[in-house]
Design a protein around this motif. Structure first.
Motif, mmCIF file in Angstrom:
data_model
loop_
_atom_site.group_PDB
_atom_site.id
_atom_site.type_symbol
_atom_site.label_atom_id
_atom_site.label_comp_id
_atom_site.label_asym_id
_atom_site.label_seq_id
_atom_site.Cartn_x
_atom_site.Cartn_y
_atom_site.Cartn_z
ATOM 1 N N GLU A 101 0.795 -1.061 0.087
ATOM 2 C CA GLU A 101 -0.276 -0.289 -0.398
ATOM 3 C C GLU A 101 0.599 1.189 0.282
ATOM 4 O O GLU A 101 0.397 1.931 -0.388
ATOM 5 N N ILE A 102 1.965 0.823 0.837
ATOM 6 C CA ILE A 102 2.923 2.622 0.410
ATOM 7 C C ILE A 102 3.915 2.333 -0.274
ATOM 8 O O ILE A 102 5.154 3.280 -0.404
ATOM 9 N N SER A 103 3.937 1.200 -1.348
ATOM 10 C CA SER A 103 5.285 0.930 -2.553
ATOM 11 C C SER A 103 5.713 2.382 -3.414
ATOM 12 O O SER A 103 6.893 2.767 -3.917
ATOM 13 N N ASP A 104 3.852 3.126 -3.813
ATOM 14 C CA ASP A 104 4.647 4.285 -4.128
ATOM 15 C C ASP A 104 4.198 5.239 -3.969
ATOM 16 O O ASP A 104 4.338 6.290 -4.429
ATOM 17 N N SER A 105 4.649 5.256 -2.607
ATOM 18 C CA SER A 105 4.787 7.054 -1.739
ATOM 19 C C SER A 105 6.074 6.920 -0.968
ATOM 20 O O SER A 105 6.945 6.303 -1.290
ATOM 21 N N GLU A 106 6.138 7.918 -1.100
ATOM 22 C CA GLU A 106 7.478 8.848 -0.111
ATOM 23 C C GLU A 106 7.354 8.185 1.119
ATOM 24 O O GLU A 106 8.407 8.317 2.339
ATOM 25 N N LEU A 107 6.316 7.235 1.834
ATOM 26 C CA LEU A 107 6.631 7.243 3.547
ATOM 27 C C LEU A 107 8.220 5.683 3.386
ATOM 28 O O LEU A 107 7.978 4.804 2.739
ATOM 29 N N GLN A 108 8.268 5.875 4.515
ATOM 30 C CA GLN A 108 9.367 4.993 5.254
ATOM 31 C C GLN A 108 8.711 4.508 6.197
ATOM 32 O O GLN A 108 7.851 4.368 7.167
ATOM 33 N N LEU A 109 8.634 2.413 6.068
ATOM 34 C CA LEU A 109 8.473 1.593 7.022
ATOM 35 C C LEU A 109 8.843 1.463 7.577
ATOM 36 O O LEU A 109 9.909 0.674 8.109
ATOM 37 N N LEU A 110 9.172 1.807 9.506
ATOM 38 C CA LEU A 110 9.910 0.839 10.187
ATOM 39 C C LEU A 110 9.472 0.107 10.736
ATOM 40 O O LEU A 110 8.251 -0.218 11.103
ATOM 41 N N LEU A 111 9.974 -1.712 11.335
ATOM 42 C CA LEU A 111 9.663 -2.702 11.635
ATOM 43 C C LEU A 111 10.280 -2.473 13.221
ATOM 44 O O LEU A 111 11.933 -2.996 13.217
ATOM 45 N N ILE A 112 9.398 -3.064 14.300
ATOM 46 C CA ILE A 112 10.070 -2.788 15.660
ATOM 47 C C ILE A 112 9.479 -3.881 16.028
ATOM 48 O O ILE A 112 7.911 -4.025 15.967
ATOM 49 N N PHE A 113 10.011 -4.774 16.897
ATOM 50 C CA PHE A 113 9.760 -5.536 17.578
ATOM 51 C C PHE A 113 9.661 -5.291 19.691
ATOM 52 O O PHE A 113 10.376 -3.726 19.942
ATOM 53 N N ALA A 114 8.615 -5.275 19.501
ATOM 54 C CA ALA A 114 8.255 -4.727 20.784
ATOM 55 C C ALA A 114 8.035 -5.958 22.438
ATOM 56 O O ALA A 114 7.143 -5.500 23.168
ATOM 57 N N GLY A 115 8.608 -7.122 22.243
ATOM 58 C CA GLY A 115 8.235 -8.108 22.685
ATOM 59 C C GLY A 115 8.670 -8.788 24.656
ATOM 60 O O GLY A 115 7.599 -9.181 25.095
ATOM 61 N N SER A 116 9.751 -7.491 24.936
ATOM 62 C CA SER A 116 9.570 -7.400 26.005
ATOM 63 C C SER A 116 10.202 -6.159 27.068
ATOM 64 O O SER A 116 9.890 -5.076 26.041
ATOM 65 N N ASP A 117 9.993 -6.554 28.294
ATOM 66 C CA ASP A 117 10.229 -4.834 28.567
ATOM 67 C C ASP A 117 11.222 -3.875 28.561
ATOM 68 O O ASP A 117 10.926 -2.863 28.293
ATOM 69 N N ARG A 118 11.984 -4.825 28.048
ATOM 70 C CA ARG A 118 13.617 -3.601 27.681
ATOM 71 C C ARG A 118 12.835 -3.237 26.109
ATOM 72 O O ARG A 118 13.525 -1.842 25.838
ATOM 73 N N GLU A 119 12.753 -3.811 25.305
ATOM 74 C CA GLU A 119 12.270 -3.025 23.835
ATOM 75 C C GLU A 119 10.863 -2.555 24.215
ATOM 76 O O GLU A 119 10.972 -1.122 23.391
ATOM 77 N N ARG A 120 10.219 -2.442 25.094
ATOM 78 C CA ARG A 120 9.178 -1.796 25.409
ATOM 79 C C ARG A 120 9.251 0.200 25.504
ATOM 80 O O ARG A 120 8.875 1.087 25.420
#
Length: 351
Positions: A101-120
């Motif tokens: 859906e964002i492939s032809d836009s200027e948006l960047q997509l960041l994938l972030i994992f937050a499965g632990s307290d430290r990551e959150r």
């Protein structure tokens, strides 16, 4: 007062929402037309442009000026361990829909994992610095603090499935209740009388709705409630294997199983094979998601198809609308936009 879609004099500047209502589209679509996005059909573009002309809508120049401070980045946040993300097709399909859906836009997509307290905690600091324009939250549990953090920071956000019936964030989901009902009704129509259910994680609202659909389908078919046929799972293969083994120990007479995901069904299948049960002759098996796993199991798995890629696309559209005209969510606020997409039962040899 406006009558039949008209506006009275002195009613103030027309809003993006009014243009969307007049054109019969969403706010995100109006925003894309105004900003010249090519991802709009000619018919839709014409309808929006007509509504703009009729209402005399003028884009808010102050809002446009604020756009210069935007990051042109959005975050896809997964509050799960990385191992689960890469093991379950649900997540990759969701990512595929968002990316398309964002492939032809200027948006960047960041994938972030937050499965632990430290990551959150690390994510909380990152979001507090407003380094993204919006957030997509995937696989959220009822007690997850991230949605409330986003509300406090007034960051536009869309969640893949509400945390409860009173969810205040915008959300996109599939019809979990209807999908579960169709699975159980199918098993009953095949003459199965003792249908078990391996649930998803109990603190996930979508899993709760699947249990509701399972129970109602049995009750309306005249079957007495039997909690001995329900075993908690967690959407994982090992969880499915463990739950199936426990169900066989407790109710060896069961003749069908509805699993809350295809991954769970794969674990259940392994336990059934270990117990010498044939599929579907002895025990019929139905999963949920209609992922690649369903097509490659032996026998191929009957499964409830939820349109995961389309859900990812819808989440982006809804998030862009939230970014274009944000209304900060506050505790106790009325539910935001909620999209529920239909499911479909795909029948294969396992049932």
């Amino acid at each position: 007062m406006a009558v039949n879609g008209g506006r009275s004099r002195g009613a103030g500047r027309p809003t993006l929402e009014e243009v969307a209502a007049r054109a019969g589209v969403g706010r995100g679509t109006v925003s894309r037309v105004i900003n010249g996005s090519p991802r709009v059909s000619d018919t839709t573009r014409a309808a929006v442009e007509a509504a703009v002309a009729e209402l005399g809508y003028v884009p808010n120049t102050a809002a446009r000026a604020l756009a210069a401070n935007r990051t042109d980045a959005i975050a896809l946040v997964v509050p799960e361990p990385e191992t689960r993300f890469f093991a379950e097709p649900y997540f990759s399909d969701m990512l595929r829909g968002v990316g398309a859906e964002i492939s032809d836009s200027e948006l960047q997509l960041l994938l972030i994992f937050a499965g632990s307290d430290r990551e959150r905690q690390r994510l909380a600091r990152y979001l507090a610095a407003h380094r993204v324009d919006g957030v997509l939250l995937v696989s959220v549990h009822a007690d997850d603090p991230l949605p409330d953090l986003l509300a406090q920071l007034e960051i536009p956000a869309v969640i893949s499935g509400p945390r409860s019936a009173g969810e205040t964030l915008a959300s996109v989901d599939s019809d979990n209740y209807g999908g579960a009902r169709s699975a159980v009704e199918h098993l009953l129509s095949r003459g199965r009388a003792r249908v078990a259910h391996i649930t998803g994680a109990p603190d996930v609202y979508g899993a709760q709705r699947r249990v509701d659909g399972y129970r109602d389908a049995l009750r309306e078919a005249g079957h007495a409630e039997d909690d001995g046929l329900i075993e908690p799972g967690d959407f994982t293969e090992e969880g499915g294997h463990r739950a199936m083994a426990e169900l066989l120990r407790r109710r060896p007479d069961l003749d069908a199983v509805f699993a809350a995901s295809d991954v769970t069904a794969a674990g259940a299948r392994r336990a059934l094979r270990e117990a010498g049960r044939r599929i579907p002759e002895d025990v019929a098996l139905v999963g949920y998601d209609d992922s690649v796993i369903a097509r490659h199991l032996d026998p191929p798995l009957t499964s409830v198809r939820q349109p995961i890629v389309e859900m990812g696309r819808a989440m982006i559209d809804l998030l862009l609308a939230e970014i274009a005209a944000p209304r900060p969510p506050v505790p106790g606020a009325a539910a935001r936009s909620r999209i529920v997409l239909p499911t479909e039962l795909v029948v294969r040899a396992s049932s």
